[in-house]
Structure formats: C-alpha cells, structure tokens
Design a protein around this motif. Structure first.
Motif, PDB file in Angstrom:
ATOM      1  N   GLU A  31      29.784  74.139  12.081  1.00  0.00           N
ATOM      2  CA  GLU A  31      28.777  73.581  11.192  1.00  0.00           C
ATOM      3  C   GLU A  31      29.416  72.897   9.984  1.00  0.00           C
ATOM      4  N   VAL A  89      30.375  69.493  11.006  1.00  0.00           N
ATOM      5  CA  VAL A  89      29.192  68.633  11.007  1.00  0.00           C
ATOM      6  C   VAL A  89      28.907  68.132   9.593  1.00  0.00           C
ATOM      7  N   GLN A  90      29.014  69.032   8.628  1.00  0.00           N
ATOM      8  CA  GLN A  90      28.757  68.655   7.241  1.00  0.00           C
ATOM      9  C   GLN A  90      29.767  67.618   6.743  1.00  0.00           C
ATOM     10  N   ALA A 105      28.942  64.273   8.245  1.00  0.00           N
ATOM     11  CA  ALA A 105      27.756  63.705   7.624  1.00  0.00           C
ATOM     12  C   ALA A 105      28.099  63.092   6.263  1.00  0.00           C
ATOM     13  N   GLU A 163      23.020  65.734   8.639  1.00  0.00           N
ATOM     14  CA  GLU A 163      23.694  66.636   9.578  1.00  0.00           C
ATOM     15  C   GLU A 163      23.161  66.502  10.997  1.00  0.00           C
ATOM     16  N   ARG A 213      25.502  65.791  14.086  1.00  0.00           N
ATOM     17  CA  ARG A 213      25.526  66.714  15.226  1.00  0.00           C
ATOM     18  C   ARG A 213      25.304  65.955  16.529  1.00  0.00           C
TER      19      ARG A 213
END
Length: 267
Positions: free
Chosen positions: A198, A201-202, A205, A212, A216
C-alpha cells in the motif's frame, strides 16, 4: 475483498526446530513467523527498529541487514541463542525507489535495493549455512518476486533486478548445498496484500500526481492482471513457505514456487 484465510495447523510439526526469518515483523514475514511458531518452532527475526513487543518471535534482533555489520550482529545473536539453525528464511525485501523510470533510480537507490534484496541474503547465508553443512541437514528459503520475470520499469526496476539475481543465486547455492544435506528453494510471490504494498501505491500516486485507486489499477495493468481477481494474503504465502520448510517437502530442492494468483501468463 475476501477475508484473510485461516488454516488448520499441526502444533507439533516444527517442534524443536530453530528458525530465523528475516523481515519477520510485518507483512508476509510476520505471517510466516506466526505460522511456524504456531506449529511449535523456536523463532527469531530481525528489524532495523525492533518493536517493543513481538509475540510471534522468541528472539527479536535489532539490526540493519542491509549492512555487513548488521548481518554479522544478527548472525552472532541467533547463534548465541539457538546454536545451529534448522531453517533460514529470507523474507526481507522491498523497494523505496521513486516512480519515474530508470533515470529516477540513482546510484544510491541501486545500491540500497541490492543491499536489501540480494546481498543481505548472500551475507547471512555465508555466516549461517556452514553449521548446517557440518550437521548435514537444514533448509534455506529465499523469498524473491515474480518481478524478476515481470519487472515494473516505472517504479521497481532496481528491486526487480535484485530479486532476479537472488533467484539465480538461490539456484546456484542449491547445486552446492544439496549434496551436503541442505535444501535450498525459492518462493516468488506476486502482489501480496501488505502495508508495504500500500505504501508503494501511495508513492506512485504522489509521483504521478494521481489518486491511489488509479495507481493501484496501474499496478494491476502493468502486471497484466491477476486472474483470481485479488492479491495474495500474507497467510497464503506463509502456508507455502511452511510446506517447503517441512519434512513433507524433503525431496523438493533447487526449485522456485510462484504464488501470484495466475499473474504470470506463460508456462
């Protein structure tokens, strides 16, 4: 999203076994620790910043395994506590290189990714495998990644290259140690549902100026999709590792096991 699975565990399967799991305080590593301890193993792990409580470990070593000194300190601590290991599992890994392609992967990022994802395992094996060889028994598992075959050039080019090298090194090591009684195998997960994933992903982004959900979906698209429709749970990876570390897999050696929900589209 489905709920993380639970599995029936034989509480005696790893009784008396001494296990060191690198990267065992979070993600798949923590799931592996829980799984083996629940099966009776004596467990140790390491972390750069050891948590105050780690109920899944009998020993938590504060050490940075991305450095030679950290590896030496961890090996000394494990040996002092357990003596010769029965099982060594390299789950340590990750990527902190920002998005932006190959030019964003500076010299410092390349060295960082190689130290964390390749050289930590090489250095630790060099210190902890010889006693296994002397006893004529032991198991070493290296956790690589399907990115060694499906690299994401946008964000993890150095990570993917390091994991490819780890898989190659693991195969080479298996040829040397197999005749000496030490089994060596590789587990290559696809996308695992972890906090680290995660965070990636951040980062994507932020670097891409998007949200996000879009980041993703970008990862999913770069992977070519996941046929089962979701990433793997850490507990599922832990089940595979537990099998390969057990006597049930006594004739499995020098192999790579992929757990990716069908992401890799070729045979």
């Amino acid at each position: 999203m489905t709920i993380a699975p639970s599995f029936r565990i034989d509480p005696t399967e790893f009784s008396g076994k001494r296990v060191f799991v690198t990267g065992g305080t979070k993600g798949a590593g923590a799931a592996i620790m829980r799984r083996l301890k629940a099966a009776g193993a004596q467990t140790a792990t390491s972390a750069r910043n050891a948590p105050e409580s780690a109920e899944d470990a009998d020993l938590v070593i504060r050490a940075d395994l991305a450095t030679p000194d950290g590896v030496a300190a961890a090996a000394d601590a494990v040996t002092a506590r357990f003596g010769t290991l029965d099982i060594l599992i390299h789950c340590l890994g990750g990527s902190s290189t920002p998005g932006g392609g190959f030019t964003a992967a500076t010299e410092a990022f390349w060295q960082q990714e190689l130290n964390l994802n390749l050289l930590a395992a090489v250095r630790l094996d060099r210190l902890l495998a010889p006693p296994m060889i002397e006893r004529g028994t032991g198991v070493i598992l290296h956790v690589a990644s399907i990115q060694r075959r499906l690299p994401l050039h946008e964000s993890t080019i150095a990570y993917a290259a390091a994991k490819a090298a780890l898989a190659s090194y693991s195969k080479s090591l298996s040829k040397e140690l197999g005749p000496k009684g030490v089994r060596v195998n590789t587990v290559s997960p696809g996308w695992i549902m972890t906090t680290a994933a995660e965070h990636m992903v951040q980062r994507l982004a932020e670097s891409g100026g998007t949200d996000e959900a879009t980041a993703r979906q970008g990862i999913m698209a770069a992977l070519g999709g996941i046929p089962i429709g979701r990433p793997a749970w850490p507990e599922e990876v832990a089940e595979l590792v537990a099998f390969l570390a057990s006597d049930r897999a006594a004739s499995i050696h020098g192999a790579e096991y992929v757990i990716d929900g069908g992401t890799i589209p070729t045979v």
